[in-house]
Design a protein around this motif. Structure first.
Motif, PDB file in Angstrom:
ATOM      1  N   LYS A 287      50.605  41.525  -9.022  1.00 37.75           N
ATOM      2  CA  LYS A 287      51.613  42.143  -9.889  1.00 37.75           C
ATOM      3  C   LYS A 287      51.439  41.622 -11.313  1.00 37.75           C
ATOM      4  O   LYS A 287      51.076  40.462 -11.525  1.00 37.75           O
ATOM      5  CB  LYS A 287      53.023  41.807  -9.385  1.00 37.75           C
ATOM      6  N   GLY A 288      51.728  42.483 -12.279  1.00 41.29           N
ATOM      7  CA  GLY A 288      51.567  42.124 -13.679  1.00 41.29           C
ATOM      8  C   GLY A 288      52.538  41.036 -14.116  1.00 41.29           C
ATOM      9  O   GLY A 288      53.675  40.970 -13.633  1.00 41.29           O
ATOM     10  N   ILE A 289      52.079  40.176 -15.025  1.00 44.66           N
ATOM     11  CA  ILE A 289      52.911  39.118 -15.611  1.00 44.66           C
ATOM     12  C   ILE A 289      52.560  39.012 -17.097  1.00 44.66           C
ATOM     13  O   ILE A 289      51.696  39.743 -17.601  1.00 44.66           O
ATOM     14  CB  ILE A 289      52.684  37.744 -14.932  1.00 44.66           C
ATOM     15  N   ASP A 313      53.023  46.188 -15.388  1.00 45.58           N
ATOM     16  CA  ASP A 313      52.226  45.976 -16.592  1.00 45.58           C
ATOM     17  C   ASP A 313      52.018  44.481 -16.835  1.00 45.58           C
ATOM     18  O   ASP A 313      52.822  43.648 -16.458  1.00 45.58           O
ATOM     19  CB  ASP A 313      52.853  46.656 -17.813  1.00 45.58           C
ATOM     20  N   THR A 314      50.905  44.170 -17.481  1.00 48.52           N
ATOM     21  CA  THR A 314      50.508  42.803 -17.810  1.00 48.52           C
ATOM     22  C   THR A 314      50.441  42.681 -19.321  1.00 48.52           C
ATOM     23  O   THR A 314      49.768  43.486 -19.980  1.00 48.52           O
ATOM     24  CB  THR A 314      49.127  42.473 -17.204  1.00 48.52           C
ATOM     25  N   GLY A 355      49.079  48.805 -15.191  1.00 44.57           N
ATOM     26  CA  GLY A 355      48.245  48.719 -13.995  1.00 44.57           C
ATOM     27  C   GLY A 355      48.144  50.018 -13.223  1.00 44.57           C
ATOM     28  O   GLY A 355      49.016  50.887 -13.292  1.00 44.57           O
ATOM     29  N   GLN A 356      47.054  50.142 -12.472  1.00 42.89           N
ATOM     30  CA  GLN A 356      46.823  51.301 -11.624  1.00 42.89           C
ATOM     31  C   GLN A 356      46.013  50.852 -10.411  1.00 42.89           C
ATOM     32  O   GLN A 356      45.501  49.741 -10.373  1.00 42.89           O
ATOM     33  CB  GLN A 356      46.098  52.402 -12.412  1.00 42.89           C
ATOM     34  N   LYS A 357      45.899  51.750  -9.408  1.00 40.36           N
ATOM     35  CA  LYS A 357      45.251  51.350  -8.159  1.00 40.36           C
ATOM     36  C   LYS A 357      43.725  51.428  -8.236  1.00 40.36           C
ATOM     37  O   LYS A 357      43.025  50.653  -7.588  1.00 40.36           O
ATOM     38  CB  LYS A 357      45.758  52.229  -7.012  1.00 40.36           C
TER      39      LYS A 357
END
Length: 416
Positions: A287-289, A313-314, A355-357
């Motif tokens: 997961k984005g951080i 999102d990151t 982000g995306q897969k």
């Protein structure tokens, strides 16, 4: 220039991590300054270390395999070719200035454009420090370097601090390095201090810099270079995105700043742990951080790849130093990830990645002559929906010459 096509495939298996580039430089240099023989085992065999070994020999040391015979600094050759190694150039400028004969540094690629203004500011008025107006190389310097107070900002490359930490213990009289702002990339300076301490050099750290007693001597010392967290980072992320990967030759108690890759990945939800066999990385839904790159700029490219393939999102902050590496790494990764369909908001020193897969394949990616861009893009291929092509894979020889051999051994599908 050779093109390399990579067909998407999960990577899995065991990696014997390459030797640390940062520590290889530091051990070879410290050994070269010790009057006597040191045995430095497991030194990285890469372009940057070729440059450093040639530099120590130009200044009086001998290198034969793992044996380094050090000496007082004396000019043997008046030209030192740093290739594309910023570490070699910045570490050796003060070392070359320990003696009074002129030494000229040259280099290629982006190195002539990489700033040396920190040294220029502190050396220009008292010593020969001459280069063309339009470029920092060729650079001609001479000493002899004297003790004193050396003031610099802490938010520049730590390589300038390291160069002075090597040289100043050998001059007459005590010196201080005074930092006018907090030190970034502190982990690299910690590595330097740890290595030179092993060679008998005493330096005191304080709130605003370092106190360096003069008239010290480096003592011969034998050492073995540990595995490289900067290089391991690519396979850590490959394991999270692909299948199980075991990394050997990494010290759990390492002082390397880029060991932070483990903290970043674990905070993103990565399943990573040290076992009796080594560092085990399992595939994970990350997961984005928010990631602050102030201390670890070299992790930027591969963390941008992981951010692109993490949920949410990151936000990557304090990324301005990515712009003054072998390439503008921020712009380079934005260009390549955009080609692969990633949406980003780009600022001067930060980037927000959505982000995306999966990533878009059937694209040609530009490595910009930069080893870390090439390796990061290779790892990104794992999640592409078609093959990707790298325009020049040979650039990995700067820090990880066997990268693509390892990549292939883990199941990577490569076609020249």
């Amino acid at each position: 220039m050779l093109m390399l096509k990579i067909t998407p495939n999960k990577l899995t298996g065991t990696v014997h991590v390459v030797s640390s580039k940062s520590l290889s430089h530091r051990y070879v240099i410290a050994a070269s300054l010790a009057e006597g023989v040191s045995n430095i085992n497991n030194v990285l065999d890469s372009d940057d270390l070729v440059a450093t070994k040639a530099a120590v020999m130009a200044l009086g040391a001998k290198v034969e395999g793992s044996k380094v015979t050090g000496s007082k600094v004396k000019r043997v050759h008046d030209l030192i070719d740093c290739h594309e190694s910023g570490s070699t150039l910045r570490f050796f400028i003060p070392i070359a200035m320990l003696q009074n004969e002129e030494v000229t540094f040259t280099g290629r690629g982006k190195l002539p454009e990489r700033p040396q203004n920190v040294y220029e500011d502190i050396f220009k008025d008292k010593y020969l420090f001459s280069h063309p107006e339009s470029s920092y190389l060729p650079l001609t310097v001479s000493g002899p370097l004297k003790s004193g107070n050396y003031e610099m900002s802490g938010n520049v490359s730590s390589q300038f601090v390291t160069g002075l930490l090597y040289a100043l213990p050998l001059v007459e009289g005590d010196s201080k390095i005074v930092l006018t702002s907090p030190l970034e990339s502190k982990g690299y300076v910690d590595l330097t201090l740890d290595v030179i301490k092993q060679f008998g050099i005493h330096i005191e750290s304080n709130d605003d810099g370092f106190f360096i007693p003069g008239n010290q001597k480096y003592l011969p010392h034998d050492a073995t270079v540990e595995g490289d967290y900067s290089g391991a980072a690519f396979f850590v992320v490959a394991g999270l995105l692909g299948s199980k990967i075991l990394l050997k030759n990494l010290r759990e108690d390492s002082l390397q700043g880029d060991k932070a890759i483990l903290d970043f990945c674990i905070k993103m939800g990565g399943d990573i742990q040290f076992t009796k066999e080594g560092l085990l990385v399992n595939p994970s839904n990350t997961k984005g951080i928010t990631i602050d790159l102030g201390q670890t700029p070299d992790l930027g490219p591969i963390l941008m790849v992981l951010g692109a393939l993490s949920e949410g999102d990151t936000l990557i902050t304090n990324a301005s130093r990515l712009r003054i590496k072998e390439s503008d790494r921020l712009a380079a990764m934005v260009e390549n990830l955009t080609k692969m369909g990633v949406k980003m908001d780009v600022y001067e020193d930060s980037v927000r990645i959505y982000g995306q897969k999966t990533l878009k394949g059937n694209v040609t990616l530009h490595t910009f002559g930069d080893h870390r861009i090439a390796m990061a893009c290779a790892v990104a291929s794992i999640k592409a929906d078609g093959p990707i092509t790298l325009d020049d894979e040979k650039v990995v020889s700067k820090s990880y010459p066997t990268f693509f051999e390892v990549f292939k051994s883990l199941g990577g599908i490569l076609n020249d």
